[in-house]
Design a protein around this motif. Sequence first.
Motif, PDB file in Angstrom:
ATOM      1  N   ASP A   4      -2.617 109.494 -23.777  1.00 48.35           N
ATOM      2  CA  ASP A   4      -2.108 110.926 -23.936  1.00 48.35           C
ATOM      3  C   ASP A   4      -3.430 111.954 -23.409  1.00 48.35           C
ATOM      4  OD1 ASP A   4      -0.204 111.724 -26.911  1.00 48.35           O
ATOM      5  OD2 ASP A   4       0.483 111.921 -25.171  1.00 48.35           O
ATOM      6  N   SER A   5      -3.549 111.962 -21.650  1.00 44.14           N
ATOM      7  CA  SER A   5      -4.973 112.210 -21.019  1.00 44.14           C
ATOM      8  C   SER A   5      -4.623 113.503 -21.170  1.00 44.14           C
ATOM      9  CB  SER A   5      -5.119 111.951 -19.990  1.00 44.14           C
ATOM     10  OG  SER A   5      -3.445 112.588 -19.098  1.00 44.14           O
ATOM     11  N   SER A   6      -6.046 114.419 -21.073  1.00 48.42           N
ATOM     12  CA  SER A   6      -6.225 116.121 -21.271  1.00 48.42           C
ATOM     13  C   SER A   6      -5.205 116.914 -20.076  1.00 48.42           C
ATOM     14  CB  SER A   6      -7.542 116.141 -21.535  1.00 48.42           C
ATOM     15  OG  SER A   6      -8.166 115.315 -19.464  1.00 48.42           O
ATOM     16  N   ASN A   7      -5.308 116.305 -19.154  1.00 50.12           N
ATOM     17  CA  ASN A   7      -4.278 116.826 -18.144  1.00 50.12           C
ATOM     18  C   ASN A   7      -2.701 116.573 -18.599  1.00 50.12           C
ATOM     19  OD1 ASN A   7      -5.314 114.329 -17.540  1.00 50.12           O
ATOM     20  ND2 ASN A   7      -5.965 114.715 -15.378  1.00 50.12           N
ATOM     21  N   GLY A   8      -2.617 115.837 -18.726  1.00 47.15           N
ATOM     22  CA  GLY A   8      -0.943 115.299 -18.888  1.00 47.15           C
ATOM     23  C   GLY A   8      -0.199 114.835 -17.856  1.00 47.15           C
ATOM     24  N   THR A   9      -0.938 113.900 -17.526  1.00 45.91           N
ATOM     25  CA  THR A   9      -0.691 113.111 -15.790  1.00 45.91           C
ATOM     26  C   THR A   9       0.985 112.535 -16.333  1.00 45.91           C
ATOM     27  OG1 THR A   9      -2.283 112.346 -15.567  1.00 45.91           O
ATOM     28  CG2 THR A   9      -2.008 114.711 -14.854  1.00 45.91           C
ATOM     29  N   ALA A  10       0.107 111.811 -17.077  1.00 39.69           N
ATOM     30  CA  ALA A  10       0.614 110.328 -17.736  1.00 39.69           C
ATOM     31  C   ALA A  10       2.564 110.526 -17.743  1.00 39.69           C
ATOM     32  CB  ALA A  10       0.385 109.639 -18.575  1.00 39.69           C
ATOM     33  N   SER A  11       2.709 111.145 -18.846  1.00 40.80           N
ATOM     34  CA  SER A  11       4.278 111.047 -18.762  1.00 40.80           C
ATOM     35  C   SER A  11       5.039 112.046 -17.687  1.00 40.80           C
ATOM     36  CB  SER A  11       4.399 111.139 -19.981  1.00 40.80           C
ATOM     37  OG  SER A  11       3.706 112.698 -20.506  1.00 40.80           O
ATOM     38  N   THR A  12       4.413 113.232 -17.345  1.00 37.84           N
ATOM     39  CA  THR A  12       5.052 114.201 -16.326  1.00 37.84           C
ATOM     40  C   THR A  12       5.738 113.909 -15.005  1.00 37.84           C
ATOM     41  OG1 THR A  12       3.037 115.509 -16.297  1.00 37.84           O
ATOM     42  CG2 THR A  12       4.583 115.953 -17.803  1.00 37.84           C
ATOM     43  N   LYS A  13       4.671 113.282 -14.926  1.00 36.87           N
ATOM     44  CA  LYS A  13       5.489 113.117 -12.967  1.00 36.87           C
ATOM     45  C   LYS A  13       6.214 111.857 -13.174  1.00 36.87           C
ATOM     46  CE  LYS A  13       0.237 112.905 -11.628  1.00 36.87           C
ATOM     47  NZ  LYS A  13      -0.225 111.170 -10.751  1.00 36.87           N
ATOM     48  N   PRO A  14       7.423 111.631 -11.668  1.00 37.80           N
ATOM     49  CA  PRO A  14       8.244 111.174 -11.330  1.00 37.80           C
ATOM     50  C   PRO A  14       7.393 109.591 -11.150  1.00 37.80           C
ATOM     51  CG  PRO A  14       7.093 112.422  -9.727  1.00 37.80           C
ATOM     52  CD  PRO A  14       6.769 113.826 -10.556  1.00 37.80           C
ATOM     53  N   LEU A  15       8.189 108.811 -11.293  1.00 33.07           N
ATOM     54  CA  LEU A  15       6.940 107.377 -11.853  1.00 33.07           C
ATOM     55  C   LEU A  15       6.891 107.198  -9.689  1.00 33.07           C
ATOM     56  CD1 LEU A  15      10.055 104.750 -12.996  1.00 33.07           C
ATOM     57  CD2 LEU A  15       7.904 106.126 -13.430  1.00 33.07           C
ATOM     58  N   LYS A  16       5.764 106.516  -9.986  1.00 32.93           N
ATOM     59  CA  LYS A  16       4.735 106.675  -8.454  1.00 32.93           C
ATOM     60  C   LYS A  16       4.022 105.193  -8.503  1.00 32.93           C
ATOM     61  CE  LYS A  16       3.030 106.978  -3.962  1.00 32.93           C
ATOM     62  NZ  LYS A  16       2.712 108.724  -2.765  1.00 32.93           N
ATOM     63  N   PHE A  17       3.691 104.197  -7.921  1.00 27.02           N
ATOM     64  CA  PHE A  17       3.299 103.304  -8.815  1.00 27.02           C
ATOM     65  C   PHE A  17       1.840 103.080  -7.747  1.00 27.02           C
ATOM     66  CE2 PHE A  17       6.109 101.154 -12.027  1.00 27.02           C
ATOM     67  CZ  PHE A  17       6.023 101.974 -13.055  1.00 27.02           C
ATOM     68  N   LEU A  18       0.074 102.457  -8.232  1.00 31.13           N
ATOM     69  CA  LEU A  18      -0.796 102.419  -7.256  1.00 31.13           C
ATOM     70  C   LEU A  18      -0.961 100.969  -8.061  1.00 31.13           C
ATOM     71  CD1 LEU A  18      -2.820 102.749  -5.586  1.00 31.13           C
ATOM     72  CD2 LEU A  18      -3.814 103.973  -7.209  1.00 31.13           C
ATOM     73  N   ILE A  19      -0.926  99.712  -6.767  1.00 31.14           N
ATOM     74  CA  ILE A  19      -0.576  98.057  -7.292  1.00 31.14           C
ATOM     75  C   ILE A  19      -2.150  97.841  -6.725  1.00 31.14           C
ATOM     76  CG2 ILE A  19       0.578  96.102  -7.165  1.00 31.14           C
ATOM     77  CD1 ILE A  19       3.530  97.788  -6.935  1.00 31.14           C
ATOM     78  N   TYR A  20      -2.268  97.298  -7.390  1.00 34.02           N
ATOM     79  CA  TYR A  20      -4.217  96.184  -6.802  1.00 34.02           C
ATOM     80  C   TYR A  20      -3.436  94.897  -7.041  1.00 34.02           C
ATOM     81  CZ  TYR A  20      -6.836 100.688  -6.635  1.00 34.02           C
ATOM     82  OH  TYR A  20      -7.018 101.050  -5.917  1.00 34.02           O
ATOM     83  N   GLY A  21      -3.964  94.152  -5.928  1.00 28.50           N
ATOM     84  CA  GLY A  21      -3.622  92.844  -6.108  1.00 28.50           C
ATOM     85  C   GLY A  21      -2.313  92.382  -4.817  1.00 28.50           C
ATOM     86  N   ARG A  22      -2.564  92.903  -4.026  1.00 25.49           N
ATOM     87  CA  ARG A  22      -1.484  93.452  -2.642  1.00 25.49           C
ATOM     88  C   ARG A  22      -0.782  91.407  -2.395  1.00 25.49           C
ATOM     89  NH1 ARG A  22       0.210  95.599   2.104  1.00 25.49           N
ATOM     90  NH2 ARG A  22      -1.480  97.648   1.616  1.00 25.49           N
ATOM     91  N   THR A  23      -2.184  90.673  -1.762  1.00 25.66           N
ATOM     92  CA  THR A  23      -2.317  89.637  -1.680  1.00 25.66           C
ATOM     93  C   THR A  23      -2.262  88.632  -2.832  1.00 25.66           C
ATOM     94  OG1 THR A  23      -4.157  89.175  -1.460  1.00 25.66           O
ATOM     95  CG2 THR A  23      -3.465  89.867   0.179  1.00 25.66           C
ATOM     96  N   GLY A  24      -2.109  88.738  -3.593  1.00 22.87           N
ATOM     97  CA  GLY A  24      -1.994  88.009  -5.273  1.00 22.87           C
ATOM     98  C   GLY A  24      -0.364  87.314  -5.709  1.00 22.87           C
ATOM     99  N   TRP A  25      -0.063  87.056  -5.937  1.00 21.90           N
ATOM    100  CA  TRP A  25       1.274  85.819  -5.987  1.00 21.90           C
ATOM    101  C   TRP A  25       2.369  87.834  -7.122  1.00 21.90           C
ATOM    102  CZ3 TRP A  25       2.570  82.168 -10.673  1.00 21.90           C
ATOM    103  CH2 TRP A  25       4.399  81.633 -10.313  1.00 21.90           C
ATOM    104  N   ILE A  26       1.651  88.273  -8.444  1.00 23.64           N
ATOM    105  CA  ILE A  26       2.270  88.456  -9.258  1.00 23.64           C
ATOM    106  C   ILE A  26       2.335  90.140  -8.653  1.00 23.64           C
ATOM    107  CG2 ILE A  26       2.005  90.197 -11.118  1.00 23.64           C
ATOM    108  CD1 ILE A  26       1.133  87.587 -12.884  1.00 23.64           C
ATOM    109  N   GLY A  27       1.143  90.612  -7.541  1.00 25.93           N
ATOM    110  CA  GLY A  27       1.221  92.107  -6.838  1.00 25.93           C
ATOM    111  C   GLY A  27       2.081  91.719  -6.245  1.00 25.93           C
TER     112      GLY A  27
END
Length: 302
Positions: A4-27
Motif C-alpha cells: 500500500d503506497s501513500s499514493n495508492g496507485t498500485a491497486s487502482t490502476k488498470p494493468l499496465k506492465f513495465l518490463i525490464y529484460g527485453r532481450t532476455g529469455w524470461i523477459g
Amino acid sequence: MGFDSSNGTASTKPLKFLIYGRTGWIGGLLGKLCQSQGIDFTYGSGRLESRPYLEADIAAVNPSHVFNAAGVTGRPNVDWCESHKVETIRTNVVGTLTLADVCREKGLVLINYATGCIFEYDSSHPLGSGIGFKEEDTPNFIGSYYSKTKAMVEDLLKNYENVCTLRVRMPISCDLANPRNFITKITRYDKVVNIPNSMTILDELLPISIEMAKRNLTGIYNFTNPGVVSHNEILEMYRDYIDPKFTWKNFTLEEQAKVIVAPRSNNELDTVKLKQEFPELLPIKESLIKYVFKPNQKTAAV
C-alpha cells in the motif's frame, strides 16, 4: 501481503506492465504472455543502473507494476561473472537496487526474478531428505561470484516492502531448442552430474508471476515446482519422450570441478509458501511431463 503506497496507485490502476529484460529469455516470454492475456505492457528502455532513465521510463509508461527480468548471468554461463566482477555488480546489485528504489518512490510493486542458486545442501538440509530451504533462510552458497551478488542483493531487497522476489532455479521451458533451457544444456553436455535439484518450469510458473502482480504480493518466494528432480531422471524422460537413441555419461562433482571455473549450487527449496497461494501448482516431475515432454513428444505413447 500487498503493497500500500501513500499514493495508492498500485491497486487502482488498470494493468499496465513495465518490463525490464527485453532481450532476455524470461523477459521475452513475459511479453508473449502479456500479449496472449491481453495485458498492456512496454519494455523499459533505460539501463537499470541509470536512475534518470528509469524515472523517465516510469513517467512515460505510467505502469501499474514493474517486472525485472534483466540481469547478468554470463555467457555462455556464470563462469563469465568470475572475470567480469564490476559488470556483474553494476547490473545485478546496483541496477536491481536502483530499480527497486525508484519503484518504491513511485508507489509501485516490483516483481523481481531472482535466483535460488544461493543455497547448497548442508547438514540441516541433506540431499534426499525432502527438507528444503525456506524463504527466510540465510543463503549458504557463495561458490560463484554470480551467486554471491544475488545473495547480497536479496538481503538488501528484504527492506523494500514493495518488492516481490522470486527465486528461480535451473529454468526449463517447452522450447527445447533454446540454449538457456536447462534441458537443452544438459542434453548437449559431454557429461552431466546426477544430483536432485529444485527447478522452475517457466510454462507453469511465469503465468503465476503475472497473477502474483495482480494480487500485489510482496516478499520472497521460492519460485520452483514442489519436489526435486535429478539430471538423470530428466534425461530418461528426454529419451522416453523425445529421442529413444539418446545416451549420456555421468561424472562426479569432483570431475565436474575440473572443467568449470566456479562451483555450482545444488539444493532443494521449500515451496509451501508458494503452494499455499497457488494450490494448483504441480510437482516438478508432473509439470515436466505436462508442459515440456508431452507437447514435444516424438516417440510412441510412453
